[in-house]
Design an enzyme around this catalytic site. Structure first.
Site, PDB file in Angstrom:
ATOM      1  N   GLU A   1      13.187 -31.655   6.969  1.00 33.66           N
ATOM      2  CA  GLU A   1      13.610 -30.340   6.452  1.00 33.66           C
ATOM      3  C   GLU A   1      13.019 -29.232   7.321  1.00 33.66           C
ATOM      4  O   GLU A   1      13.674 -28.222   7.584  1.00 33.66           O
ATOM      5  CB  GLU A   1      13.197 -30.162   4.988  1.00 33.66           C
ATOM      6  CG  GLU A   1      13.863 -31.139   4.039  1.00 33.66           C
ATOM      7  CD  GLU A   1      15.392 -31.076   4.076  1.00 33.66           C
ATOM      8  OE1 GLU A   1      15.950 -29.985   4.254  1.00 33.66           O
ATOM      9  OE2 GLU A   1      16.023 -32.145   3.939  1.00 33.66           O
TER      10      GLU A   1
ATOM     11  N   TRP B   1      15.346 -28.875   9.981  1.00 35.58           N
ATOM     12  CA  TRP B   1      16.500 -27.986   9.748  1.00 35.58           C
ATOM     13  C   TRP B   1      16.139 -26.534  10.064  1.00 35.58           C
ATOM     14  O   TRP B   1      16.955 -25.770  10.574  1.00 35.58           O
ATOM     15  CB  TRP B   1      16.988 -28.108   8.301  1.00 35.58           C
ATOM     16  CG  TRP B   1      18.012 -29.194   8.135  1.00 35.58           C
ATOM     17  CD1 TRP B   1      17.785 -30.449   7.658  1.00 35.58           C
ATOM     18  CD2 TRP B   1      19.408 -29.126   8.486  1.00 35.58           C
ATOM     19  NE1 TRP B   1      18.964 -31.161   7.678  1.00 35.58           N
ATOM     20  CE2 TRP B   1      19.971 -30.380   8.167  1.00 35.58           C
ATOM     21  CE3 TRP B   1      20.222 -28.133   9.011  1.00 35.58           C
ATOM     22  CZ2 TRP B   1      21.327 -30.654   8.375  1.00 35.58           C
ATOM     23  CZ3 TRP B   1      21.576 -28.414   9.219  1.00 35.58           C
ATOM     24  CH2 TRP B   1      22.117 -29.663   8.907  1.00 35.58           C
TER      25      TRP B   1
ATOM     26  N   TRP C   1      39.608 -14.206   3.017  1.00 36.11           N
ATOM     27  CA  TRP C   1      38.594 -13.848   2.014  1.00 36.11           C
ATOM     28  C   TRP C   1      39.166 -12.795   1.084  1.00 36.11           C
ATOM     29  O   TRP C   1      39.971 -11.958   1.496  1.00 36.11           O
ATOM     30  CB  TRP C   1      37.338 -13.296   2.697  1.00 36.11           C
ATOM     31  CG  TRP C   1      36.663 -14.250   3.634  1.00 36.11           C
ATOM     32  CD1 TRP C   1      36.506 -14.084   4.985  1.00 36.11           C
ATOM     33  CD2 TRP C   1      36.052 -15.501   3.327  1.00 36.11           C
ATOM     34  NE1 TRP C   1      35.842 -15.147   5.532  1.00 36.11           N
ATOM     35  CE2 TRP C   1      35.549 -16.050   4.527  1.00 36.11           C
ATOM     36  CE3 TRP C   1      35.883 -16.221   2.151  1.00 36.11           C
ATOM     37  CZ2 TRP C   1      34.885 -17.265   4.589  1.00 36.11           C
ATOM     38  CZ3 TRP C   1      35.226 -17.436   2.213  1.00 36.11           C
ATOM     39  CH2 TRP C   1      34.735 -17.953   3.410  1.00 36.11           C
TER      40      TRP C   1
ATOM     41  N   TRP D   1      24.285 -20.291   4.938  1.00 32.53           N
ATOM     42  CA  TRP D   1      25.532 -19.733   4.374  1.00 32.53           C
ATOM     43  C   TRP D   1      26.732 -20.241   5.154  1.00 32.53           C
ATOM     44  O   TRP D   1      27.750 -20.616   4.586  1.00 32.53           O
ATOM     45  CB  TRP D   1      25.486 -18.193   4.343  1.00 32.53           C
ATOM     46  CG  TRP D   1      24.870 -17.696   3.067  1.00 32.53           C
ATOM     47  CD1 TRP D   1      23.571 -17.332   2.876  1.00 32.53           C
ATOM     48  CD2 TRP D   1      25.510 -17.574   1.788  1.00 32.53           C
ATOM     49  NE1 TRP D   1      23.369 -16.983   1.556  1.00 32.53           N
ATOM     50  CE2 TRP D   1      24.542 -17.116   0.875  1.00 32.53           C
ATOM     51  CE3 TRP D   1      26.804 -17.807   1.320  1.00 32.53           C
ATOM     52  CZ2 TRP D   1      24.833 -16.873  -0.478  1.00 32.53           C
ATOM     53  CZ3 TRP D   1      27.103 -17.573  -0.028  1.00 32.53           C
ATOM     54  CH2 TRP D   1      26.113 -17.112  -0.907  1.00 32.53           C
TER      55      TRP D   1
HETATM   56  P1  FAD Z   1      11.053 -27.939   1.070  1.00 32.60           P
HETATM   57  O1  FAD Z   1      12.063 -28.898   0.575  1.00 32.60           O
HETATM   58  O2  FAD Z   1       9.660 -28.159   0.655  1.00 32.60           O
HETATM   59  O3  FAD Z   1      11.178 -27.930   2.650  1.00 32.60           O
HETATM   60  C1  FAD Z   1      10.104 -27.578   3.514  1.00 32.60           C
HETATM   61  C2  FAD Z   1      10.520 -26.462   4.445  1.00 32.60           C
HETATM   62  O4  FAD Z   1      11.622 -26.866   5.251  1.00 32.60           O
HETATM   63  C3  FAD Z   1      11.002 -25.219   3.727  1.00 32.60           C
HETATM   64  O5  FAD Z   1       9.932 -24.417   3.331  1.00 32.60           O
HETATM   65  C4  FAD Z   1      11.864 -24.567   4.789  1.00 32.60           C
HETATM   66  O6  FAD Z   1      11.087 -23.854   5.732  1.00 32.60           O
HETATM   67  C5  FAD Z   1      12.473 -25.768   5.496  1.00 32.60           C
HETATM   68  N1  FAD Z   1      13.795 -26.042   4.920  1.00 32.60           N
HETATM   69  C6  FAD Z   1      14.087 -26.779   3.829  1.00 32.60           C
HETATM   70  N2  FAD Z   1      15.431 -26.829   3.645  1.00 32.60           N
HETATM   71  C7  FAD Z   1      15.967 -26.098   4.647  1.00 32.60           C
HETATM   72  C8  FAD Z   1      17.298 -25.762   5.004  1.00 32.60           C
HETATM   73  N3  FAD Z   1      18.358 -26.183   4.313  1.00 32.60           N
HETATM   74  N4  FAD Z   1      17.478 -24.976   6.089  1.00 32.60           N
HETATM   75  C9  FAD Z   1      16.435 -24.538   6.813  1.00 32.60           C
HETATM   76  N5  FAD Z   1      15.157 -24.825   6.525  1.00 32.60           N
HETATM   77  C10 FAD Z   1      14.939 -25.589   5.452  1.00 32.60           C
HETATM   78  N6  FAD Z   1      15.550 -20.961   3.679  1.00 32.60           N
HETATM   79  C11 FAD Z   1      14.780 -19.978   4.147  1.00 32.60           C
HETATM   80  O7  FAD Z   1      13.640 -20.244   4.563  1.00 32.60           O
HETATM   81  N7  FAD Z   1      15.226 -18.689   4.214  1.00 32.60           N
HETATM   82  C12 FAD Z   1      16.482 -18.347   3.799  1.00 32.60           C
HETATM   83  O8  FAD Z   1      16.856 -17.157   3.884  1.00 32.60           O
HETATM   84  C13 FAD Z   1      17.311 -19.368   3.268  1.00 32.60           C
HETATM   85  N8  FAD Z   1      18.555 -19.075   2.798  1.00 32.60           N
HETATM   86  C14 FAD Z   1      19.352 -20.094   2.316  1.00 32.60           C
HETATM   87  C15 FAD Z   1      20.644 -19.793   1.885  1.00 32.60           C
HETATM   88  C16 FAD Z   1      21.477 -20.798   1.385  1.00 32.60           C
HETATM   89  C17 FAD Z   1      22.881 -20.476   0.956  1.00 32.60           C
HETATM   90  C18 FAD Z   1      20.986 -22.117   1.305  1.00 32.60           C
HETATM   91  C19 FAD Z   1      21.855 -23.218   0.780  1.00 32.60           C
HETATM   92  C20 FAD Z   1      19.715 -22.422   1.743  1.00 32.60           C
HETATM   93  C21 FAD Z   1      18.884 -21.423   2.266  1.00 32.60           C
HETATM   94  N9  FAD Z   1      17.584 -21.709   2.730  1.00 32.60           N
HETATM   95  C22 FAD Z   1      16.803 -20.702   3.234  1.00 32.60           C
HETATM   96  C23 FAD Z   1      17.118 -23.110   2.860  1.00 32.60           C
HETATM   97  C24 FAD Z   1      16.378 -23.695   1.670  1.00 32.60           C
HETATM   98  O9  FAD Z   1      17.050 -23.451   0.480  1.00 32.60           O
HETATM   99  C25 FAD Z   1      14.951 -23.191   1.546  1.00 32.60           C
HETATM  100  O10 FAD Z   1      14.299 -23.249   2.780  1.00 32.60           O
HETATM  101  C26 FAD Z   1      14.208 -24.083   0.539  1.00 32.60           C
HETATM  102  O11 FAD Z   1      14.814 -23.968  -0.723  1.00 32.60           O
HETATM  103  C27 FAD Z   1      12.784 -23.700   0.463  1.00 32.60           C
HETATM  104  O12 FAD Z   1      12.147 -24.455  -0.525  1.00 32.60           O
HETATM  105  P2  FAD Z   1      10.892 -25.337  -0.178  1.00 32.60           P
HETATM  106  O13 FAD Z   1       9.968 -24.556   0.684  1.00 32.60           O
HETATM  107  O14 FAD Z   1      10.391 -25.860  -1.470  1.00 32.60           O
HETATM  108  O15 FAD Z   1      11.578 -26.483   0.680  1.00 32.60           O
END
Ligand code: FAD
Length: 485
Positions: free
Chosen positions: A281, A284, A312, A388
């Site tokens: 993650e 990502w 849209w 997005w």
């Molecule tokens: P964990 O599951 O603990 O993951 C660890 C770290 O991995 C996160 O802190 C984050 O830095 C990274 N990560 C995890 N999932 C993703 C992902 N899908 N994409 C990129 N990095 C990821 N994340 C943001 O940091 N900023 C945003 O503005 C943002 N906008 C989002 C918008 C949408 C529509 C969606 C679907 C996802 C978005 N995310 C964003 C990704 C993700 O939802 C969050 O990073 C995640 O929910 C953070 O929770 P966590 O730290 O508990 O994640």
């Protein structure tokens, strides 16, 4: 660092609000010169201003950083204005031998920083930049033909292969203070904390700052990581790390996360497979930064140009219902309310609400991205735009557009007993589990407030799904005839 002049080192801190593993700060300390840590609330035209929730976070994070700096004999200088003008003013006062910072990867920051670097060179002030924010910088991971990857799995395989000796630097033990500090502004005068109304009352689950970040990581590695792969998808459970705002503001860096997580796996304190999933993650996050760096227009432009003709719809009433959490779909509404109340939304629910906006309501992903930008504490250009576009189907390695989440089925699968919905939509709390994601079937059991919201969903799922597929088919047909013509 090569220093040809006398004078202090100016450290321009941006999304790297920490002392440990902060290469710019550590390099400055290593010169033995006096060090001036500076944060600029940047008003450079073209650099996207932070949203309200991010400013809330920044306020606390800067305060925490100042405390940490004071503990090692220093302090944080604060200035507001266009970065170049601020730096001109401070360098005129403080006469630094060098200005250093850690790099950012979006187009506007790169343009600003390159111009500042060129100007410093003209002024014969040394300038050096470092990597604090990524495991691999975007230009270092390329495929066999020397091109950046567009698909996550091969990207991460290649990126991971380069990570043999990830090293974390400890924080400097002390910083030499300059004879005279340059002028600073007070954090309070920036009014970053909301007042009248103070919408941040529910934000107290967060502890912005380096210590809070470290605590989050340690808590995660000593508990939820055990079952991360399964629990991370359940919004009613604290199954993920919640590190994203800390990572965005650089209160902790990905190298630190990498080293700590791997260490936990090697010591047998965390299952290796779960740690790998968690680190993917972080992968990502790296991938999104790479995609943004190589596609600088991504915040405005579809990665896949065939989406440029997508029909849209403009529907202000539907957008408002979505943003207020009043769509009539409990999992969507719970997510939007969690976001408003806490500045955060669970990842699975982000996917559901984003899909609902772009597919059920046919509203442009850019409108949703803008709302998230203002309301998320972890709002991050690369991750927000990347995700997005991923949900919309227009992005790199995106979910196919025709995969349309059913908000009822998603709720039933990932919030089976309605723990998440009950928390954020308490009007539904008394419904039986079987009806919690379809409250319109339980009209007699609903209280008045729930009836007002849940009389009818703002769009029926099946009809909205058909409409979205129709719009997508039209896009493909137009696309094909355009190519043929
Ligand atoms: P964990 O599951 O603990 O993951 C660890 C770290 O991995 C996160 O802190 C984050 O830095 C990274 N990560 C995890 N999932 C993703 C992902 N899908 N994409 C990129 N990095 C990821 N994340 C943001 O940091 N900023 C945003 O503005 C943002 N906008 C989002 C918008 C949408 C529509 C969606 C679907 C996802 C978005 N995310 C964003 C990704 C993700 O939802 C969050 O990073 C995640 O929910 C953070 O929770 P966590 O730290 O508990 O994640």
């Amino acid at each position: 660092m090569q220093l040809d002049q006398q004078g202090p080192i100016l450290v321009w801190l941006r999304n790297d609000l920490r002392l440990a593993d902060n290469p710019a700060l550590i390099a400055a300390a290593a010169t033995g010169r006096s060090v001036i840590p500076l944060h600029i609330l940047d008003e450079t035209p073209g650099v996207r201003p932070m949203g309200g929730a991010s400013l809330w976070w920044l306020d606390k994070s800067l305060a925490a950083l100042d405390v940490s700096l004071k503990a090692i004999g220093s302090r944080l200088i604060l200035r507001r204005g266009p970065a170049r003008a601020v730096l001109e003013d401070i360098t005129a006062q403080a006469k630094p031998a060098a200005v250093v910072w850690n790099r950012l990867y979006d187009a506007a920051s790169i343009e600003r920083d390159s111009a500042i670097k060129a100007w410093l060179k003209d002024e014969a002030i040394a300038c050096e930049s470092f990597n604090a924010g990524l495991l691999n910088e975007p230009w270092t991971v390329k495929n066999g033909s020397g091109q950046p990857y567009k698909v996550f799995t091969p990207y991460w395989r290649a990126a991971r292969d380069q990570l043999h000796h990830v090293h974390v630097e400890p924080p400097p033990k002390a910083l030499v203070a300059p004879e005279r500090w340059p002028r600073t502004e007070s954090l309070e005068s920036w009014n970053l904390h909301p007042a009248k109304p103070n919408w941040s009352k529910g934000f107290d689950l967060w502890t912005p700052g380096e210590l809070g970040a470290r605590e989050r990581l340690d808590d995660f590695l000593s508990g939820p990581v055990e079952d991360y792969d399964r629990q991370r998808d359940l919004p009613g459970v604290e199954g993920a790390s919640r590190l994203s705002p800390h990572l965005h503001f650089g209160e902790i860096g990905p190298r630190q996360v990498w080293v700590a997580a791997r260490k936990a796996a090697e010591a047998g304190d965390a299952p290796a497979g779960q740690v790998e999933k968690f680190l993917s993650e972080i992968g990502w996050r790296e991938f999104n930064h790479s995609i943004l760096f190589h596609n600088p227009d991504l915040p405005k432009v579809n990665f896949r140009p065939e989406f440029d003709g997508f029909p849209w719809m403009r529907d202000d009433a539907a957008f408002e219902a979505w943003s207020r959490g009043e769509t009539g779909y409990p999992i969507v509404d719970a997510g939007m309310r969690e976001l408003w109340a806490t500045g955060f939304m669970h990842n699975r629910v982000r996917m559901i609400v984003a899909s609902f906006l772009v597919k059920h309501l046919l509203i442009d992903w850019r409108a949703g991205e803008t709302w998230f930008w203002d309301t998320l504490v972890d709002a991050d250009l690369a991750n927000n735009v990347g995700n997005w576009q991923w949900v919309a189907g227009s992005g790199a390695d995106a979910a196919p557009y025709f995969r349309i989440f059913n908000p009822i089925a998603q709720g039933q699968r990932f919030d089976p007993v309605g723990a998440y919905v009950r928390r954020w939509v308490p009007d539904l709390a008394n419904l039986p589990d079987a009806l919690i994601h379809e409250p319109w079937k339980a009209s007699a059991q609903l209280n008045a407030a729930a009836k007002r919201i849940y009389g009818e969903p703002i769009v029926g799922h099946s009809a909205a799904r058909e409409r979205a597929l129709e719009a997508y088919r039209g896009l493909r047909e137009n696309g094909l005839s355009r190519t043929a013509g």
